[in-house]
Motif scaffolding. Structure first.
Motif, PDB file in Angstrom:
ATOM      1  N   GLU A   1       9.511   4.433 -11.567  1.00  0.00           N
ATOM      2  CA  GLU A   1       8.104   4.204 -11.901  1.00  0.00           C
ATOM      3  C   GLU A   1       7.778   2.710 -11.916  1.00  0.00           C
ATOM      4  O   GLU A   1       6.723   2.281 -11.425  1.00  0.00           O
ATOM      5  CB  GLU A   1       7.766   4.841 -13.247  1.00  0.00           C
ATOM      6  N   GLU A   2       8.679   1.905 -12.465  1.00  0.00           N
ATOM      7  CA  GLU A   2       8.453   0.462 -12.507  1.00  0.00           C
ATOM      8  C   GLU A   2       8.514  -0.139 -11.103  1.00  0.00           C
ATOM      9  O   GLU A   2       7.686  -0.974 -10.730  1.00  0.00           O
ATOM     10  CB  GLU A   2       9.483  -0.218 -13.409  1.00  0.00           C
ATOM     11  N   PHE A   3       9.508   0.298 -10.339  1.00  0.00           N
ATOM     12  CA  PHE A   3       9.637  -0.208  -8.967  1.00  0.00           C
ATOM     13  C   PHE A   3       8.394   0.128  -8.148  1.00  0.00           C
ATOM     14  O   PHE A   3       7.840  -0.729  -7.453  1.00  0.00           O
ATOM     15  CB  PHE A   3      10.877   0.399  -8.301  1.00  0.00           C
ATOM     16  N   LYS A   4       7.933   1.370  -8.242  1.00  0.00           N
ATOM     17  CA  LYS A   4       6.772   1.797  -7.477  1.00  0.00           C
ATOM     18  C   LYS A   4       5.514   1.031  -7.885  1.00  0.00           C
ATOM     19  O   LYS A   4       4.733   0.584  -7.029  1.00  0.00           O
ATOM     20  CB  LYS A   4       6.535   3.295  -7.648  1.00  0.00           C
ATOM     21  N   ALA A   5       5.317   0.866  -9.191  1.00  0.00           N
ATOM     22  CA  ALA A   5       4.131   0.143  -9.662  1.00  0.00           C
ATOM     23  C   ALA A   5       4.142  -1.304  -9.159  1.00  0.00           C
ATOM     24  O   ALA A   5       3.116  -1.822  -8.689  1.00  0.00           O
ATOM     25  CB  ALA A   5       4.062   0.182 -11.184  1.00  0.00           C
ATOM     26  N   ASN A   6       5.292  -1.950  -9.250  1.00  0.00           N
ATOM     27  CA  ASN A   6       5.398  -3.330  -8.776  1.00  0.00           C
ATOM     28  C   ASN A   6       5.166  -3.425  -7.274  1.00  0.00           C
ATOM     29  O   ASN A   6       4.420  -4.282  -6.786  1.00  0.00           O
ATOM     30  CB  ASN A   6       6.784  -3.896  -9.100  1.00  0.00           C
ATOM     31  N   ALA A   7       5.841  -2.548  -6.523  1.00  0.00           N
ATOM     32  CA  ALA A   7       5.746  -2.601  -5.065  1.00  0.00           C
ATOM     33  C   ALA A   7       4.337  -2.271  -4.584  1.00  0.00           C
ATOM     34  O   ALA A   7       3.805  -2.927  -3.679  1.00  0.00           O
ATOM     35  CB  ALA A   7       6.756  -1.642  -4.438  1.00  0.00           C
ATOM     36  N   ASP A   8       3.708  -1.260  -5.193  1.00  0.00           N
ATOM     37  CA  ASP A   8       2.333  -0.915  -4.824  1.00  0.00           C
ATOM     38  C   ASP A   8       1.387  -2.094  -5.078  1.00  0.00           C
ATOM     39  O   ASP A   8       0.495  -2.384  -4.270  1.00  0.00           O
ATOM     40  CB  ASP A   8       1.844   0.298  -5.617  1.00  0.00           C
ATOM     41  N   GLY A   9       1.593  -2.765  -6.190  1.00  0.00           N
ATOM     42  CA  GLY A   9       0.766  -3.923  -6.510  1.00  0.00           C
ATOM     43  C   GLY A   9       0.924  -5.036  -5.491  1.00  0.00           C
ATOM     44  O   GLY A   9      -0.060  -5.653  -5.054  1.00  0.00           O
ATOM     45  N   TRP A  10       2.166  -5.276  -5.091  1.00  0.00           N
ATOM     46  CA  TRP A  10       2.408  -6.318  -4.100  1.00  0.00           C
ATOM     47  C   TRP A  10       1.819  -5.949  -2.749  1.00  0.00           C
ATOM     48  O   TRP A  10       1.248  -6.802  -2.051  1.00  0.00           O
ATOM     49  CB  TRP A  10       3.907  -6.610  -3.973  1.00  0.00           C
ATOM     50  N   MET A  11       1.913  -4.694  -2.344  1.00  0.00           N
ATOM     51  CA  MET A  11       1.328  -4.297  -1.060  1.00  0.00           C
ATOM     52  C   MET A  11      -0.186  -4.510  -1.062  1.00  0.00           C
ATOM     53  O   MET A  11      -0.765  -4.960  -0.052  1.00  0.00           O
ATOM     54  CB  MET A  11       1.658  -2.847  -0.745  1.00  0.00           C
ATOM     55  N   GLN A  12      -0.826  -4.213  -2.176  1.00  0.00           N
ATOM     56  CA  GLN A  12      -2.275  -4.428  -2.264  1.00  0.00           C
ATOM     57  C   GLN A  12      -2.624  -5.901  -2.124  1.00  0.00           C
ATOM     58  O   GLN A  12      -3.664  -6.254  -1.555  1.00  0.00           O
ATOM     59  CB  GLN A  12      -2.803  -3.882  -3.589  1.00  0.00           C
ATOM     60  N   GLU A  13      -1.756  -6.776  -2.622  1.00  0.00           N
ATOM     61  CA  GLU A  13      -2.001  -8.213  -2.487  1.00  0.00           C
ATOM     62  C   GLU A  13      -1.646  -8.729  -1.100  1.00  0.00           C
ATOM     63  O   GLU A  13      -2.326  -9.594  -0.549  1.00  0.00           O
ATOM     64  CB  GLU A  13      -1.191  -8.979  -3.541  1.00  0.00           C
ATOM     65  N   ILE A  14      -0.573  -8.183  -0.518  1.00  0.00           N
ATOM     66  CA  ILE A  14      -0.056  -8.703   0.742  1.00  0.00           C
ATOM     67  C   ILE A  14      -0.928  -8.337   1.935  1.00  0.00           C
ATOM     68  O   ILE A  14      -1.291  -9.194   2.752  1.00  0.00           O
ATOM     69  CB  ILE A  14       1.385  -8.189   0.976  1.00  0.00           C
ATOM     70  N   LEU A  15      -1.275  -7.065   2.072  1.00  0.00           N
ATOM     71  CA  LEU A  15      -1.892  -6.580   3.309  1.00  0.00           C
ATOM     72  C   LEU A  15      -3.159  -7.330   3.712  1.00  0.00           C
ATOM     73  O   LEU A  15      -3.321  -7.656   4.905  1.00  0.00           O
ATOM     74  CB  LEU A  15      -2.164  -5.083   3.200  1.00  0.00           C
ATOM     75  N   PRO A  16      -4.067  -7.648   2.790  1.00  0.00           N
ATOM     76  CA  PRO A  16      -5.275  -8.379   3.220  1.00  0.00           C
ATOM     77  C   PRO A  16      -4.979  -9.794   3.731  1.00  0.00           C
ATOM     78  O   PRO A  16      -5.821 -10.388   4.408  1.00  0.00           O
ATOM     79  CB  PRO A  16      -6.136  -8.424   1.949  1.00  0.00           C
ATOM     80  N   ARG A  17      -3.801 -10.311   3.417  1.00  0.00           N
ATOM     81  CA  ARG A  17      -3.458 -11.685   3.793  1.00  0.00           C
ATOM     82  C   ARG A  17      -2.528 -11.766   4.999  1.00  0.00           C
ATOM     83  O   ARG A  17      -2.078 -12.857   5.358  1.00  0.00           O
ATOM     84  CB  ARG A  17      -2.812 -12.387   2.592  1.00  0.00           C
ATOM     85  N   VAL A  18      -2.244 -10.625   5.613  1.00  0.00           N
ATOM     86  CA  VAL A  18      -1.345 -10.614   6.760  1.00  0.00           C
ATOM     87  C   VAL A  18      -2.141 -10.877   8.043  1.00  0.00           C
ATOM     88  O   VAL A  18      -3.028 -10.098   8.386  1.00  0.00           O
ATOM     89  CB  VAL A  18      -0.614  -9.264   6.888  1.00  0.00           C
ATOM     90  N   PRO A  19      -1.846 -11.965   8.772  1.00  0.00           N
ATOM     91  CA  PRO A  19      -2.562 -12.235  10.020  1.00  0.00           C
ATOM     92  C   PRO A  19      -2.277 -11.149  11.054  1.00  0.00           C
ATOM     93  O   PRO A  19      -1.169 -10.614  11.123  1.00  0.00           O
ATOM     94  CB  PRO A  19      -1.988 -13.583  10.477  1.00  0.00           C
ATOM     95  N   ASP A  20      -3.268 -10.821  11.854  1.00  0.00           N
ATOM     96  CA  ASP A  20      -3.092  -9.858  12.940  1.00  0.00           C
ATOM     97  C   ASP A  20      -2.589 -10.605  14.166  1.00  0.00           C
ATOM     98  O   ASP A  20      -3.309 -11.408  14.751  1.00  0.00           O
ATOM     99  CB  ASP A  20      -4.421  -9.168  13.249  1.00  0.00           C
TER     100      ASP A  20
END
Length: 220
Positions: free
Chosen positions: A29-48
């Protein structure tokens, strides 16, 4: 970023049962919460970077960053987090049935060889995205070719999120992928190990050992 999201979801789905068995529900549960949070932060900042020959590797990078950052926040060392990324990658790659790889692999490698040669030409012409890989392609014979990587997009992206510590462990996943895809692969240098390039050597129809216990001194 649709493919990046899909790869992340597949990776998490594959990891869930094993992590629950190995570490327990609280860890998952902790791993998933942390990883989900990071994906939400990362994806909008990933250049295409567009239609790169290495696009699948690029699309996997946000997942690796999110998983690595989550594990580090949970007290893993960089080495321990890297080894967990190997296991997660193996779980994900094993989704591909081996019977589907035996016949198409030669065709895939032929296409990859052609695309790599074009990728080098695009790089020389200044037509690649700044975050894309820069390579030198060498065609050796019918069954062998080499790709020397002089700039790595995954390292560029990981630097933006303070996740360079997941290298060179993530580099070693190339040996795992080649083993599962039943293709020959070898390498003695990587940028992440401080070398001048990643000298990736491919053999159509060859074999590649995945044996982390042997270490990665001579096969970086």
């Amino acid at each position: 970023m649709d493919r990046a999201k899909l790869l992340y979801r597949l990776g998490m789905r594959r990891a869930k049962e094993r992590m629950l068995n190995d570490f327990g529900n609280g860890f998952w549960e902790e791993f998933k919460a942390n990883a989900d949070g990071w994906m939400q932060e990362i994806l909008p900042r990933v250049p295409d970077i567009g239609n790169s020959v290495f696009r699948t590797s690029y699309d996997m990078c946000p997942s690796y960053i999110a998983w690595y950052k989550s594990l580090m926040a949970m007290g893993f060392s960089s080495e321990e987090a890297g080894e967990e990324l190997w296991v997660m990658s193996e779980d994900l790659l094993k989704l591909i049935p081996k019977r589907l790889l035996k016949v198409p692999m030669k065709g895939y490698m032929a296409g990859f060889r052609d695309d790599a040669a074009l990728h080098e030409q695009r790089g020389k012409a200044g037509k690649l995205h700044p975050y894309d890989w820069q390579i030198v392609f060498t065609d050796q014979d019918d069954d062998h070719f080499e790709i020397d990587i002089t700039e790595c997009a995954m390292m560029k992206l990981s630097k933006d999120f303070d996740a360079l510590g997941m290298f060179p462990a993530v580099c070693r996943i190339d040996f795992l992928a080649a083993n599962i895809m039943e293709s020959g692969f070898s390498r003695t240098k990587t940028l992440a190990d401080g070398d001048d390039c990643c000298n990736c050597m491919y053999e159509v129809g060859g074999t590649c050992e995945w044996n982390p216990e042997r270490g990665f001194t001579d096969r970086k």
